[in-house]
Design an enzyme around this catalytic site. Structure first.
Site, PDB file in Angstrom:
ATOM      1  N   TYR A  55      -2.085  -1.661  10.952  1.00 43.01           N
ATOM      2  CA  TYR A  55      -2.324  -2.122   9.573  1.00 43.01           C
ATOM      3  C   TYR A  55      -1.150  -1.737   8.673  1.00 43.01           C
ATOM      4  O   TYR A  55      -0.582  -2.566   7.962  1.00 43.01           O
ATOM      5  CB  TYR A  55      -3.635  -1.512   9.039  1.00 43.01           C
ATOM      6  CG  TYR A  55      -3.716  -1.541   7.528  1.00 43.01           C
ATOM      7  CD1 TYR A  55      -4.042  -2.708   6.853  1.00 43.01           C
ATOM      8  CD2 TYR A  55      -3.414  -0.400   6.777  1.00 43.01           C
ATOM      9  CE1 TYR A  55      -4.064  -2.737   5.467  1.00 43.01           C
ATOM     10  CE2 TYR A  55      -3.440  -0.431   5.391  1.00 43.01           C
ATOM     11  CZ  TYR A  55      -3.773  -1.602   4.745  1.00 43.01           C
ATOM     12  OH  TYR A  55      -3.783  -1.632   3.384  1.00 43.01           O
ATOM     13  N   SER A  92       0.834  -1.197   0.000  1.00 46.18           N
ATOM     14  CA  SER A  92       0.000   0.000   0.000  1.00 46.18           C
ATOM     15  C   SER A  92       0.870   1.248   0.000  1.00 46.18           C
ATOM     16  O   SER A  92       1.990   1.246   0.538  1.00 46.18           O
ATOM     17  CB  SER A  92      -0.855  -0.029   1.270  1.00 46.18           C
ATOM     18  OG  SER A  92      -1.427   1.226   1.515  1.00 46.18           O
ATOM     19  N   LYS A 100       2.048  -3.989   6.586  1.00 51.74           N
ATOM     20  CA  LYS A 100       2.484  -3.904   5.180  1.00 51.74           C
ATOM     21  C   LYS A 100       4.000  -3.697   5.124  1.00 51.74           C
ATOM     22  O   LYS A 100       4.691  -4.324   4.318  1.00 51.74           O
ATOM     23  CB  LYS A 100       1.752  -2.774   4.447  1.00 51.74           C
ATOM     24  CG  LYS A 100       0.260  -3.001   4.278  1.00 51.74           C
ATOM     25  CD  LYS A 100      -0.053  -4.234   3.441  1.00 51.74           C
ATOM     26  CE  LYS A 100      -1.527  -4.555   3.358  1.00 51.74           C
ATOM     27  NZ  LYS A 100      -1.822  -5.877   2.776  1.00 51.74           N
TER      28      LYS A 100
HETATM   29  N1  UFG Z   1     -13.130  10.672   3.254  1.00 55.24           N
HETATM   30  C1  UFG Z   1     -14.154  11.557   3.551  1.00 55.24           C
HETATM   31  N2  UFG Z   1     -15.324  11.045   4.043  1.00 55.24           N
HETATM   32  C2  UFG Z   1     -15.508   9.717   4.258  1.00 55.24           C
HETATM   33  C3  UFG Z   1     -14.455   8.824   3.950  1.00 55.24           C
HETATM   34  C4  UFG Z   1     -13.287   9.348   3.459  1.00 55.24           C
HETATM   35  O1  UFG Z   1     -14.042  12.765   3.378  1.00 55.24           O
HETATM   36  O2  UFG Z   1     -16.587   9.319   4.727  1.00 55.24           O
HETATM   37  C5  UFG Z   1     -11.879  11.209   2.702  1.00 55.24           C
HETATM   38  C6  UFG Z   1     -10.691  10.953   3.594  1.00 55.24           C
HETATM   39  O3  UFG Z   1     -10.544  11.963   4.533  1.00 55.24           O
HETATM   40  C7  UFG Z   1      -9.564  10.907   2.555  1.00 55.24           C
HETATM   41  C8  UFG Z   1     -10.227  10.370   1.299  1.00 55.24           C
HETATM   42  O4  UFG Z   1     -11.612  10.553   1.498  1.00 55.24           O
HETATM   43  O5  UFG Z   1      -9.138  12.192   2.301  1.00 55.24           O
HETATM   44  C9  UFG Z   1      -9.954   8.906   1.057  1.00 55.24           C
HETATM   45  O6  UFG Z   1     -10.267   8.179   2.226  1.00 55.24           O
HETATM   46  P1  UFG Z   1     -10.340   6.591   2.248  1.00 55.24           P
HETATM   47  O7  UFG Z   1     -10.711   6.182   3.628  1.00 55.24           O
HETATM   48  O8  UFG Z   1     -11.202   6.107   1.135  1.00 55.24           O
HETATM   49  O9  UFG Z   1      -8.859   6.156   1.878  1.00 55.24           O
HETATM   50  P2  UFG Z   1      -7.497   6.475   2.635  1.00 55.24           P
HETATM   51  O10 UFG Z   1      -6.647   7.198   1.640  1.00 55.24           O
HETATM   52  O11 UFG Z   1      -7.677   7.116   3.934  1.00 55.24           O
HETATM   53  O12 UFG Z   1      -6.992   5.004   2.953  1.00 55.24           O
HETATM   54  C10 UFG Z   1      -6.667   4.156   1.888  1.00 55.24           C
HETATM   55  C11 UFG Z   1      -6.960   2.709   2.265  1.00 55.24           C
HETATM   56  C12 UFG Z   1      -6.040   2.231   3.330  1.00 55.24           C
HETATM   57  C13 UFG Z   1      -4.629   2.527   2.986  1.00 55.24           C
HETATM   58  C14 UFG Z   1      -4.455   3.977   2.655  1.00 55.24           C
HETATM   59  C15 UFG Z   1      -3.074   4.245   2.172  1.00 55.24           C
HETATM   60  O13 UFG Z   1      -8.282   2.572   2.704  1.00 55.24           O
HETATM   61  O14 UFG Z   1      -6.180   0.830   3.447  1.00 55.24           O
HETATM   62  O15 UFG Z   1      -5.338   4.317   1.598  1.00 55.24           O
HETATM   63  O16 UFG Z   1      -2.764   5.579   2.349  1.00 55.24           O
HETATM   64  F1  UFG Z   1      -3.802   2.258   4.029  1.00 55.24           F
END
Ligand code: UFG
Length: 347
Positions: free
Chosen positions: A155, A130, A159
């Site tokens: 998590y 990741s 990785k």
């Molecule tokens: N977000 C929102 N509202 C929500 C959910 C997410 O605004 O309800 C935003 C988050 O703040 C972030 C973006 O959308 O800015 C993406 O969020 P995600 O949770 O979809 O993804 P992340 O980038 O936080 O996490 C993902 C994977 C993880 C991994 C990570 C690596 O889910 O498993 O990328 O950086 F570790």
């Protein structure tokens, strides 16, 4: 009996990225056996794979942390040539409260596979890593040589440790190869809407929340922060279409099995190279589907990275693979999948 291209063991093959990869492997002529404990997926996914490809992959319901079950699988399928390891716990937040579970699941799975690969003449393993290994990068886009930052969750740490375990095993002379793939943010669904992401409970990730808010399962999306140092104040990510991502696994497997890889261990970033903000992604969704996403801006989510996107040049050049699907098409596929779940009465 496996066909000419040989058999691939796909751990976690009924999950989100796993199921899309099984489709692409079968389309490319590989035989597949899936092992999955169905802890975060459903056996119906196998019907979806069969409807798309016309081929039903073999399926073993078992947990990869169960060494004896894995050993039996290798005995039953002596023709396994390669492994793609998706089986892992993957919720960042949950890992903060259940760290031991995460270390046990993710690391024991990998250790069991590596032990059994050596004994069973398996040529290589593709490992799902990741972009979380880069943490909050000092410079974007990130290349494979960008610094690895201290993990901010168990998590993420699994990785990093997994990458180190594979590297150590290979440098110590293990008789197999590995390709480590660092995914950015996988989104969307198969264009047939036969398979897609099926989160348990309230979605933690952006796109499943967006589609559930759009269809009325959730009242509104919370946009986590609009005061970041980005062009519109919301966080930036590299959203990669899940089918594009799945195709990269087929190329990676081929490299290992056909001895095309230059090194015994190779690492690739899998992203589009485009940073997209949360608000831009919502615009894309609404433009592509004509459906409004009810939303409100709320405070930042603890632990979020401000901005991260990939430099995918190395994968583009060495693998000859490129993420191709326009983001609007990806958003349409995510919406079609949500609508299909509704038609089936699942959500
Ligand atoms: N977000 C929102 N509202 C929500 C959910 C997410 O605004 O309800 C935003 C988050 O703040 C972030 C973006 O959308 O800015 C993406 O969020 P995600 O949770 O979809 O993804 P992340 O980038 O936080 O996490 C993902 C994977 C993880 C991994 C990570 C690596 O889910 O498993 O990328 O950086 F570790």
């Amino acid at each position: 009996m496996s066909n000419q291209k040989g058999r691939i063991l796909v751990t976690g093959g009924t999950g989100y990225i796993g199921s899309h990869t099984v489709v692409e492997l079968q389309n490319a002529g590989y035989s597949v056996v899936i092992i999955d404990n169905l802890s975060n997926s459903n056996a119906d996914v196998i019907d979806g794979i069969e409807r798309i490809t016309g081929i039903r992959p073999d399926f073993v319901e078992a947990d990869c942390t169960d060494f004896d079950a894995l050993k039996k699988l290798f005995a039953d399928y002596p023709d396994i040539k390669g492994i793609i390891n998706f089986a892992a716990s993957k919720a960042v937040g949950e890992s903060m409260t259940k760290p031991i579970l995460y270390y046990r699941n993710n690391l024991n799975t990998l250790l069991n596979l590596l032990d059994l690969m050596g004994e069973n003449d398996v040529k290589g393993i593709v490992f799902s890593s990741s972009c979380t290994v880069y943490g909050e990068p000092d410079v974007n886009p990130v290349t494979e040589k960008s610094p690895i930052k201290k993990a901010t969750s168990p998590y993420g740490n699994t990785k990093q440790i997994s990458e180190e375990i594979i590297t150590d095993a290979i440098y110590a002379g293990a008789p197999y190869k590995s390709v480590i793939l660092r995914y950015f943010n996988p989104v969307g669904a198969h264009p047939s809407a036969e398979i897609g992401e099926l989160p348990n409970g309230v979605p933690q990730n952006l796109i499943p929340y967006v589609t559930q808010a759009a269809i009325g399962i959730r009242k509104e999306l919370s946009v986590f922060g609009n005061d970041y140092n980005t062009r519109d104040g919301s966080c930036i990510r590299d959203y990669i279409n899940v089918v594009d991502l799945a195709k990269a696994h087929v190329v990676a497997v081929e490299r290992m099995l056909e001895d095309k890889s230059e090194e015994k261990i190779e690492i690739f970033n899998l992203g589009t190279g485009d940073g997209v903000s949360v608000l831009e992604l919502l615009e894309s969704f609404e433009r592509a589907t004509g459906v409004k996403v009810p939303r409100k801006i709320v405070g930042r989510r603890a632990g979020d990275i401000e901005k991260v996107w990939a430099d995918p040049t190395y994968a583009n050049e060495v693998l000859g693979w490129k993420a191709e699907t326009p983001i609007d098409d990806t958003m349409r596929s995510a919406w079609a999948w949500q609508c299909r779940l509704r038609e089936r009465g699942i959500m």
